[in-house]
Every structure is written in C-alpha cells, then in structure tokens.
Write an enzyme that holds these catalytic residues in place. Structure first.
Site, PDB file in Angstrom:
ATOM      1  N   ALA A  63       0.857  -1.183   0.000  1.00  0.00           N
ATOM      2  CA  ALA A  63       0.000   0.000   0.000  1.00  0.00           C
ATOM      3  C   ALA A  63       0.897   1.238   0.000  1.00  0.00           C
ATOM      4  O   ALA A  63       2.064   1.178   0.384  1.00  0.00           O
ATOM      5  CB  ALA A  63      -0.923   0.003   1.211  1.00  0.00           C
ATOM      6  N   GLY A 108       0.135  -4.954   1.085  1.00  0.00           N
ATOM      7  CA  GLY A 108      -1.123  -5.055   0.370  1.00  0.00           C
ATOM      8  C   GLY A 108      -1.044  -5.938  -0.851  1.00  0.00           C
ATOM      9  O   GLY A 108      -2.055  -6.513  -1.285  1.00  0.00           O
ATOM     10  N   GLU A 111      -1.495  -9.402   0.439  1.00  0.00           N
ATOM     11  CA  GLU A 111      -2.894  -9.497   0.863  1.00  0.00           C
ATOM     12  C   GLU A 111      -3.827  -9.632  -0.343  1.00  0.00           C
ATOM     13  O   GLU A 111      -4.812 -10.382  -0.300  1.00  0.00           O
ATOM     14  CB  GLU A 111      -3.265  -8.273   1.698  1.00  0.00           C
ATOM     15  CG  GLU A 111      -2.548  -8.268   3.057  1.00  0.00           C
ATOM     16  CD  GLU A 111      -2.767  -6.987   3.840  1.00  0.00           C
ATOM     17  OE1 GLU A 111      -3.353  -7.049   4.928  1.00  0.00           O
ATOM     18  OE2 GLU A 111      -2.351  -5.911   3.347  1.00  0.00           O
ATOM     19  N   GLU A 131       4.478  -4.632   7.466  1.00  0.00           N
ATOM     20  CA  GLU A 131       3.767  -3.524   8.114  1.00  0.00           C
ATOM     21  C   GLU A 131       4.269  -3.191   9.510  1.00  0.00           C
ATOM     22  O   GLU A 131       4.309  -2.016   9.901  1.00  0.00           O
ATOM     23  CB  GLU A 131       2.259  -3.836   8.177  1.00  0.00           C
ATOM     24  CG  GLU A 131       1.530  -3.688   6.848  1.00  0.00           C
ATOM     25  CD  GLU A 131       1.555  -4.942   6.005  1.00  0.00           C
ATOM     26  OE1 GLU A 131       0.785  -5.021   5.033  1.00  0.00           O
ATOM     27  OE2 GLU A 131       2.358  -5.854   6.311  1.00  0.00           O
TER      28      GLU A 131
END
Length: 253
Positions: A63, A108, A111, A131
């Site tokens: 992200a 992300g 994910e 993260e």
C-alpha cells in the site's frame, strides 16, 4: 482507467495493475479502479480472471506509504475497510481469480494475492508483510488469510518479524501453487484458465461458493477486527516517524 489495464484472451480476462513508477503500490485510486474493474466483468462470458502487475519487478509492492503516513485513526479505519471490502469482493467473486505474481508481493500486494483463488509466481517473486516495521499491522486481510493459508508459525514469523520469503519457500509452504520463469508466467496462468473453461460454468461457481462458505464462515468478523486494530496504530509517534523516514529514504534513491 488510469491505473488498470484490461484485456481478454479467449475465456480469460487479464486485469493488470499498472502503476510502475510506484511498483504498482495501492492507493485509494487504484483500489477504486480495481473495484470498478471487477464490477464490470461479464461473468457470463468470462470463465476466469487473471490478476497481475505491470512490469517484471512487482506484482504489487504494498500500500502507498505516502498516503498512509498522515492518516488519522478514522481515516485509517476507512482505508482499511475499503481495501478489505475490495479484496473480499475478489475472494467471493463468482468465477475463479488467478494471481500471476510477477515480482514483489509485499504488504497489500501479498494481501491481494491471498484474496485470489490460485496463486502462481515468477522465480524472482518475493512475499512479505512488512507492516510492523512501519508501526502498523496488515490492514487488508493479511492477519486473517495468511493464517488460513500457510502453517501458523510461519504466518506469525512473517508478520511479527517482517520476514520475506522467496518463491521457492512460498511453494514449500503452500502459499503458491507453482513457480514459473518470468516469461512463462502469463502463458501458464492462461493455461490454467483454459482448463477451468473446460468445466461447466454453473458447477465452477457452486464449487467456489461451497469452498469459500465452508472454510471462511467467520472471516468477516476477523476482517472487521483487523480493520479496527489497524486504525489503532495511527496518530502515534512511532507510526508517523517510521513512515516519514521511509518516504525520505525513498526520495534519496
């Protein structure tokens, strides 16, 4: 669309995230376009969706840290919930979705791959959830889906220690189905799509629904919990300083 490219090859639809300057990182615009792309798929004339990233360096490198750096808790919750909802849409999409992972699948990106039915990867692929190094936790389903995909101890190490693994280890752990050379990745994904297309559409949809509903009964509760805990990581000095340092380091490259 600005960040999404779409093309049909026989019975498969290839959706490519194209933001190469940022290694295909996910910002709000990319997520919105991803949602729009899947919303517009003609599932009556497509048997399979193949999701990939532009270029050979990254599937999705994560992200957008520049976006997340200054989020308030409320904004972080909204961002996490929106991304989670988009990924859940992909996970529960009526027809199979294949992730063709061509390079880095971090944060992300991993994910997103986890939300797909089938994952194949190039030999240079790297997987990780970094993260915690930014003072936050995964916010798009990582804490829920990784534990459901690979052995729990490995899932916890990848999250707690920000451990990254290569495609060989990912294959051993069952995170991916197969490793291909970069130039063969899309051809192999399309071959799987052809094999899927040989079966009846109704049976495919019912099989996917049976597997998802049977194994992920409580994932909705887990995803909501993750979004709430993700939001609690924001508006504190640790998160702000770590993300700011990352952005400044990126500018010097």
């Amino acid at each position: 669309m600005k960040y999404i490219e779409i093309r049909k090859v026989e019975d498969s639809l290839i959706i490519t995230i194209s933001r190469p300057a940022a290694m295909n990182a996910l910002n709000l615009e990319v997520l919105k376009e991803l949602k729009e792309s899947f919303s517009n798929v003609d599932v009556d004339n497509i048997r399979c969706v193949i999701l990939t990233g532009a270029g050979k360096k990254a599937f999705v490198a994560g992200a957008d840290i520049g976006l997340m750096e200054k989020l308030t808790k409320k904004q972080a919750k909204d961002f996490s919930s929106f991304g989670s909802n988009v990924f859940r849409m992909i996970e529960t999409f009526p027809i199979p979705v294949i992730a063709a992972v061509n390079g880095y699948a971090l944060g992300g990106g991993l994910e997103l791959a986890l939300a797909c039915d089938i994952r194949i990867a190039s030999a240079n692929a790297v997987f990780g959830l970094p993260e915690l190094g930014f003072g936050i936790i995964p916010g798009f389903g990582g804490t829920q889906r990784l534990m459901r995909t690979i052995p729990g101890g490995w899932a916890k190490e990848m999250i707690y220690a920000s451990t990254q693994i290569d495609s060989t280890r990912a294959l051993q752990l069952g995170l991916i189905n197969e490793v291909c050379q970069s130039e063969e990745l899309m051809d192999h994904a399309l071959m799987i799509g052809k094999r899927i297309a040989q079966n009846t559409p109704n049976a495919i949809r019912l099989a996917k629904r049976a597997m998802n509903d049977g194994s992920d009964e409580r994932i909705i509760l887990g995803l909501d919990l993750e979004s709430n805990l993700f939001a609690q990581c924001f508006e504190n000095e640790e998160q702000t300083s770590r993300m700011k340092a990352f952005i400044e380091k990126s500018k010097r490259r």
